[in-house]
Design an enzyme around this catalytic site. Sequence first.
Site, PDB file in Angstrom:
ATOM      1  N   ASN A  10       0.651  -1.301  -0.142  1.00  0.00           N
ATOM      2  CA  ASN A  10      -0.211   0.173  -0.287  1.00  0.00           C
ATOM      3  C   ASN A  10       0.667   1.200  -0.141  1.00  0.00           C
ATOM      4  O   ASN A  10       1.755   1.488   0.796  1.00  0.00           O
ATOM      5  CB  ASN A  10      -0.820  -0.073   1.275  1.00  0.00           C
ATOM      6  CG  ASN A  10      -1.707   1.064   1.512  1.00  0.00           C
ATOM      7  OD1 ASN A  10      -1.419   2.356   1.198  1.00  0.00           O
ATOM      8  ND2 ASN A  10      -2.927   0.919   1.787  1.00  0.00           N
ATOM      9  N   HIS A  13       1.073   6.010   1.723  1.00  0.00           N
ATOM     10  CA  HIS A  13       1.551   7.143   2.759  1.00  0.00           C
ATOM     11  C   HIS A  13       2.840   7.887   2.245  1.00  0.00           C
ATOM     12  O   HIS A  13       3.399   8.887   2.373  1.00  0.00           O
ATOM     13  CB  HIS A  13       2.169   6.536   4.099  1.00  0.00           C
ATOM     14  CG  HIS A  13       0.703   6.422   4.881  1.00  0.00           C
ATOM     15  ND1 HIS A  13       0.000   7.068   4.972  1.00  0.00           N
ATOM     16  CD2 HIS A  13       0.238   4.877   5.013  1.00  0.00           C
ATOM     17  CE1 HIS A  13      -1.167   6.616   5.656  1.00  0.00           C
ATOM     18  NE2 HIS A  13      -0.826   5.163   5.926  1.00  0.00           N
ATOM     19  N   HIS A  46      -5.567   3.756  -1.983  1.00  0.00           N
ATOM     20  CA  HIS A  46      -7.035   3.938  -1.222  1.00  0.00           C
ATOM     21  C   HIS A  46      -7.276   5.556  -1.485  1.00  0.00           C
ATOM     22  O   HIS A  46      -6.421   6.290  -1.042  1.00  0.00           O
ATOM     23  CB  HIS A  46      -6.782   3.631   0.297  1.00  0.00           C
ATOM     24  CG  HIS A  46      -8.146   3.852   1.057  1.00  0.00           C
ATOM     25  ND1 HIS A  46      -8.211   3.845   2.481  1.00  0.00           N
ATOM     26  CD2 HIS A  46      -9.275   4.332   0.530  1.00  0.00           C
ATOM     27  CE1 HIS A  46      -9.378   3.975   2.986  1.00  0.00           C
ATOM     28  NE2 HIS A  46     -10.112   4.383   1.741  1.00  0.00           N
ATOM     29  N   ARG A  48      -9.240   8.059  -0.768  1.00  0.00           N
ATOM     30  CA  ARG A  48     -10.479   8.436   0.029  1.00  0.00           C
ATOM     31  C   ARG A  48     -11.119   9.658  -0.229  1.00  0.00           C
ATOM     32  O   ARG A  48     -10.553  10.629  -0.966  1.00  0.00           O
ATOM     33  CB  ARG A  48      -9.764   8.780   1.147  1.00  0.00           C
ATOM     34  CG  ARG A  48      -8.850   7.935   2.125  1.00  0.00           C
ATOM     35  CD  ARG A  48      -8.205   8.407   3.270  1.00  0.00           C
ATOM     36  NE  ARG A  48      -9.375   8.407   4.549  1.00  0.00           N
ATOM     37  CZ  ARG A  48      -9.539   7.423   5.568  1.00  0.00           C
ATOM     38  NH1 ARG A  48      -8.514   6.584   5.735  1.00  0.00           N
ATOM     39  NH2 ARG A  48     -10.553   7.666   6.238  1.00  0.00           N
ATOM     40  N   ARG A  52      -7.174  12.747   1.084  1.00  0.00           N
ATOM     41  CA  ARG A  52      -6.059  13.264   2.019  1.00  0.00           C
ATOM     42  C   ARG A  52      -4.544  12.621   1.478  1.00  0.00           C
ATOM     43  O   ARG A  52      -3.640  13.324   1.964  1.00  0.00           O
ATOM     44  CB  ARG A  52      -6.124  12.821   3.544  1.00  0.00           C
ATOM     45  CG  ARG A  52      -6.094  11.422   3.686  1.00  0.00           C
ATOM     46  CD  ARG A  52      -6.087  10.944   5.220  1.00  0.00           C
ATOM     47  NE  ARG A  52      -7.632  11.113   5.694  1.00  0.00           N
ATOM     48  CZ  ARG A  52      -8.002  10.620   7.055  1.00  0.00           C
ATOM     49  NH1 ARG A  52      -7.043  10.019   7.505  1.00  0.00           N
ATOM     50  NH2 ARG A  52      -8.888  10.753   7.252  1.00  0.00           N
ATOM     51  N   GLU A  73      -8.796   0.388  -3.251  1.00  0.00           N
ATOM     52  CA  GLU A  73      -9.561   0.696  -1.986  1.00  0.00           C
ATOM     53  C   GLU A  73     -10.431   1.706  -1.924  1.00  0.00           C
ATOM     54  O   GLU A  73      -9.985   2.808  -2.125  1.00  0.00           O
ATOM     55  CB  GLU A  73      -8.557   0.766  -0.891  1.00  0.00           C
ATOM     56  CG  GLU A  73      -8.955   0.241   0.529  1.00  0.00           C
ATOM     57  CD  GLU A  73      -8.008   0.408   1.734  1.00  0.00           C
ATOM     58  OE1 GLU A  73      -6.866  -0.300   1.497  1.00  0.00           O
ATOM     59  OE2 GLU A  73      -8.064   0.945   2.754  1.00  0.00           O
ATOM     60  N   THR A 104      -8.302   3.440   8.590  1.00  0.00           N
ATOM     61  CA  THR A 104      -9.245   2.492   8.629  1.00  0.00           C
ATOM     62  C   THR A 104      -9.642   1.926  10.011  1.00  0.00           C
ATOM     63  O   THR A 104      -8.794   1.037  10.491  1.00  0.00           O
ATOM     64  CB  THR A 104      -9.259   1.586   7.534  1.00  0.00           C
ATOM     65  OG1 THR A 104      -8.921   2.283   6.303  1.00  0.00           O
ATOM     66  CG2 THR A 104     -10.769   1.037   7.223  1.00  0.00           C
ATOM     67  N   GLU A 154     -10.922  -9.375   3.404  1.00  0.00           N
ATOM     68  CA  GLU A 154      -9.584  -9.227   3.986  1.00  0.00           C
ATOM     69  C   GLU A 154      -9.845  -8.733   5.558  1.00  0.00           C
ATOM     70  O   GLU A 154     -10.782  -8.144   5.806  1.00  0.00           O
ATOM     71  CB  GLU A 154      -9.063  -7.908   3.463  1.00  0.00           C
ATOM     72  CG  GLU A 154      -7.644  -7.440   3.835  1.00  0.00           C
ATOM     73  CD  GLU A 154      -7.064  -6.302   3.273  1.00  0.00           C
ATOM     74  OE1 GLU A 154      -7.135  -5.894   2.096  1.00  0.00           O
ATOM     75  OE2 GLU A 154      -6.172  -5.505   4.012  1.00  0.00           O
ATOM     76  N   HIS A 194      -3.342  -4.619   8.080  1.00  0.00           N
ATOM     77  CA  HIS A 194      -3.417  -3.373   9.050  1.00  0.00           C
ATOM     78  C   HIS A 194      -2.699  -3.588  10.069  1.00  0.00           C
ATOM     79  O   HIS A 194      -2.783  -4.461  11.244  1.00  0.00           O
ATOM     80  CB  HIS A 194      -4.906  -3.198   9.207  1.00  0.00           C
ATOM     81  CG  HIS A 194      -5.394  -1.763   9.454  1.00  0.00           C
ATOM     82  ND1 HIS A 194      -4.680  -1.075  10.634  1.00  0.00           N
ATOM     83  CD2 HIS A 194      -5.813  -0.834   8.618  1.00  0.00           C
ATOM     84  CE1 HIS A 194      -5.080   0.400  10.495  1.00  0.00           C
ATOM     85  NE2 HIS A 194      -5.601   0.324   9.470  1.00  0.00           N
TER      86      HIS A 194
HETATM   87  N1  PXP Z   1      -5.645  -3.164   4.143  1.00  0.00           N
HETATM   88  C1  PXP Z   1      -6.631  -1.988   4.324  1.00  0.00           C
HETATM   89  C2  PXP Z   1      -8.089  -2.585   4.037  1.00  0.00           C
HETATM   90  C3  PXP Z   1      -6.209  -0.920   4.946  1.00  0.00           C
HETATM   91  O1  PXP Z   1      -7.293   0.107   4.641  1.00  0.00           O
HETATM   92  C4  PXP Z   1      -5.037  -0.558   5.042  1.00  0.00           C
HETATM   93  C5  PXP Z   1      -4.687   0.914   5.559  1.00  0.00           C
HETATM   94  O2  PXP Z   1      -5.011   1.700   4.533  1.00  0.00           O
HETATM   95  C6  PXP Z   1      -4.004  -1.516   5.161  1.00  0.00           C
HETATM   96  C7  PXP Z   1      -4.437  -2.914   4.705  1.00  0.00           C
HETATM   97  C8  PXP Z   1      -2.767  -1.382   5.486  1.00  0.00           C
HETATM   98  O3  PXP Z   1      -2.468  -1.098   6.585  1.00  0.00           O
HETATM   99  P1  PXP Z   1      -1.285  -0.538   7.350  1.00  0.00           P
HETATM  100  O4  PXP Z   1      -0.870   0.918   6.613  1.00  0.00           O
HETATM  101  O5  PXP Z   1      -1.407  -0.129   8.644  1.00  0.00           O
HETATM  102  O6  PXP Z   1      -0.064  -1.377   6.782  1.00  0.00           O
END
Ligand code: PXP
Length: 245
Positions: A10, A13, A46, A48, A52, A73, A104, A154, A194
């Site tokens: 992901n 960030h 993602h 949003r 952001r 996402e 999330t 998931e 997550h």
């Molecule tokens: N899976 C989903 C559905 C999420 O919303 C997120 C966070 O955006 C992640 C995985 C990844 O989480 P993390 O950034 O804490 O590794």
Amino acid sequence: MSAPIFLGVNVDHVATLRQARGTRYPDPVHAALQAEMAGADGITMHLREDRRHIQDHDIERFTTCVQTKLNFEIAATDAMQAMAIRLKPRDVCLVPEKREELTTEGGLDVAGDETRLHAYTQRLMEHDIRVSLFIDPDERQIDASVRTGAQVIELHTGAYADADSEAAMDAELQRIVSASRYAIDAGLIVNAGHGLHTKNVAAIARIPQIHELNIGHSLIADAVFLGLADAVSTMKRLMVEARSA
Ligand code: PXP
């Protein structure tokens, strides 16, 4: 032989850092391509509602150069559905979204919104998009997910990752283990994610029913010190080692 385990990276960030200053850098698409070269099996972005981090143009650009697969996402809104149908990512992962949250916070309440999510999922599937529902490790939510027709869930690993004692962490791990078994028996593909990082990923990667882990924040944080390619390949190695141990 154990089933392989896949890493979805992901890159939200990377965009968080860019948006903090309104610059053109760092580019999450560049990060996604580098992550793919370092062993990522898929990329999550993602988009949003408050934009952001990831912006519409990031998704648009990445769909033209993706080498693995895009997991798009989104919250289950009409606007996001229209965008998914236009861009046709391999997967759409539906998540709950609150404007005031840092990330999330919980799983989607599929059981409480089943009729709407069934229609929403079916419409995406008509366009050959695979749907994944981000849910807590809870049998009621798994049963409701099956009824929507989604092929993938998931499991939210946040409660496991944030547990403040070993006993609590172990209890959360057991919930994920049982939910994974239950979901596989129900015919679902089981992903998880997550809050995972290099110190807590092994116990989750070892669960044989889990197909893919989606990891973001800790990888981008590690990339500050190691570079993204190293951070991704290290994570993938830890996952593969845990799975084959
Ligand atoms: N899976 C989903 C559905 C999420 O919303 C997120 C966070 O955006 C992640 C995985 C990844 O989480 P993390 O950034 O804490 O590794």
